[in-house]
Design an enzyme around this catalytic site. Structure first.
Site, mmCIF file in Angstrom:
data_model
loop_
_atom_site.group_PDB
_atom_site.id
_atom_site.type_symbol
_atom_site.label_atom_id
_atom_site.label_comp_id
_atom_site.label_asym_id
_atom_site.label_seq_id
_atom_site.Cartn_x
_atom_site.Cartn_y
_atom_site.Cartn_z
ATOM 1 N N MET A 123 2.365 10.445 6.322
ATOM 2 C CA MET A 123 1.898 9.442 5.356
ATOM 3 C C MET A 123 2.008 8.054 5.974
ATOM 4 S SD MET A 123 3.012 10.634 1.599
ATOM 5 C CE MET A 123 2.627 12.291 1.040
ATOM 6 N N GLN A 131 3.794 -9.783 13.195
ATOM 7 C CA GLN A 131 3.978 -8.511 13.907
ATOM 8 C C GLN A 131 2.654 -7.837 14.256
ATOM 9 O OE1 GLN A 131 6.211 -6.706 10.470
ATOM 10 N NE2 GLN A 131 5.146 -4.846 11.091
ATOM 11 N N ALA A 149 0.873 -1.186 0.000
ATOM 12 C CA ALA A 149 0.000 0.000 0.000
ATOM 13 C C ALA A 149 0.908 1.234 0.000
ATOM 14 C CB ALA A 149 -0.964 -0.001 1.190
ATOM 15 N N HIS A 194 7.302 5.736 1.067
ATOM 16 C CA HIS A 194 8.015 4.536 0.596
ATOM 17 C C HIS A 194 8.835 4.856 -0.654
ATOM 18 C CE1 HIS A 194 4.431 2.409 2.526
ATOM 19 N NE2 HIS A 194 5.460 1.865 3.139
ATOM 20 N N HIS A 207 3.129 4.561 -0.538
ATOM 21 C CA HIS A 207 2.860 5.994 -0.659
ATOM 22 C C HIS A 207 4.186 6.710 -0.905
ATOM 23 C CE1 HIS A 207 4.388 6.166 3.419
ATOM 24 N NE2 HIS A 207 3.464 5.299 3.805
ATOM 25 N N GLU A 208 4.125 8.023 -0.996
ATOM 26 C CA GLU A 208 5.313 8.810 -1.333
ATOM 27 C C GLU A 208 6.472 8.560 -0.348
ATOM 28 O OE1 GLU A 208 6.164 10.350 -3.966
ATOM 29 O OE2 GLU A 208 7.960 11.354 -3.171
#
Ligand code: PAF
Length: 283
Positions: free
Chosen positions: A184, A61, A32, A37, A34-35
């Site tokens: 984020m 986890q 999933a 990552h 986002h910027e």
């Protein structure tokens, strides 16, 4: 970009890259993307010859089965983002590939995991350390990239790397924020519109606390001010608001010493979605 699903395949590729003298950068993720990552992937591409991104929603986890079930999974969309960012190989294993047998080994990070995330999510860092160790062994990176939003995770992984003599550099990248300050996170996708609207309150509370710390006020005053700001928003259910020494993650008492890095950390639920965030400041 190639997509690898078998652990043995990744191991074989890593061996080949190493033999060819290529530097390997690893960006472990749960997808999933986002910027935040993508900034890690771009940095890994700048600093290494080969970039491996792993996407694996690691069951060990998650202390909350519902959180695991609802964690966003978007492998096709993620893959489309990764190639332009400079990813060489996407590792997309199944649970069976990562855990061919149940693990018996457990990790205990001592005081580092008795606070904040470790205290509120029993077993969480054991699961993180287990999967990150496996990813390190499989991909044999020279550098591994993590987001500073998971401040305590970065500290645990640094400890893991040192204690187990992994020959690699842990690189931590600053938190990437939306224009309104919200950090984020893959979990932001799960926020309902009304919860998304109030979510930046977490960052605002951290900033308010940070202003007090840098003005020479006590940790207790900063903790109180931040907590009150969050408590004033009925859509937010706070879990913790902590003011800690950023090196040890142990609670700060009184006024910070000159030069002491201080982390303000928050965890809270918005409509059943658990978010965390932090700010590190220096006096
Ligand atoms: O930060 C994450 O996304 C995960 O905790 C990690 C490091 C990929 C391990 O599963």
């Amino acid at each position: 970009m190639e997509i690898l699903q078998a652990a043995a395949e990744l191991q074989a590729r890593a061996e080949k890259w190493r033999q060819a003298g290529q530097r390997i950068g690893l960006v472990p993720t749960m997808g999933a993307l986002h910027e935040g990552h993508l900034q890690l992937v771009r940095a890994a591409a700048r600093e290494n010859d080969v970039v491996v991104v792993s996407i694996f929603v690691n069951p060990t986890q998650f202390n909350n089965p519902e959180d695991f079930r609802l964690y966003p999974r978007l492998p096709e969309a993620d893959a489309a983002l990764l190639a332009p960012a400079g990813c060489t190989a996407l590792f997309l294993p199944s649970v069976e590939q990562m855990y061919p047998q149940p693990t018996v080994l457990t990790f205990d990070f001592g005081p580092l995991e008795r606070v904040m995330e470790g205290a509120h999510r029993p077993g969480h860092f054991n699961g993180v350390a287990t999967v990150v160790s496996k990813l390190f062994h499989l991909s044999r990176p020279h550098r591994a990239y993590f987001g500073q939003k998971d401040l305590q995770q970065v500290a645990v992984i640094r400890q893991l790397t040192a204690d187990l003599s992994f020959d690699l550099e842990v690189v931590a990248f600053p938190t990437v924020r939306e224009a309104d300050g919200l950090a984020m996170s893959s979990r932001n996708r799960r926020l309902a519109a009304n919860d998304r609207a109030v979510a930046p309150r977490l960052h605002a509370a951290l900033e308010a606390g940070a202003r007090l710390v840098t003005a020479g006020q006590t940790a207790e005053a900063a903790q109180g001010a931040g907590s009150r700001l969050i408590a004033a928003e009925s859509a937010i259910t706070p879990e913790y608001f902590a003011v800690v020494d950023a090196r040890t993650l142990q609670p700060l008492v009184g006024v910070a010493q000159p030069g002491q890095p201080v982390a303000l950390c928050v965890a809270a639920y918005l409509g059943g979605v658990r978010l965390i965030d932090n700010l590190v400041v220096q006096v």
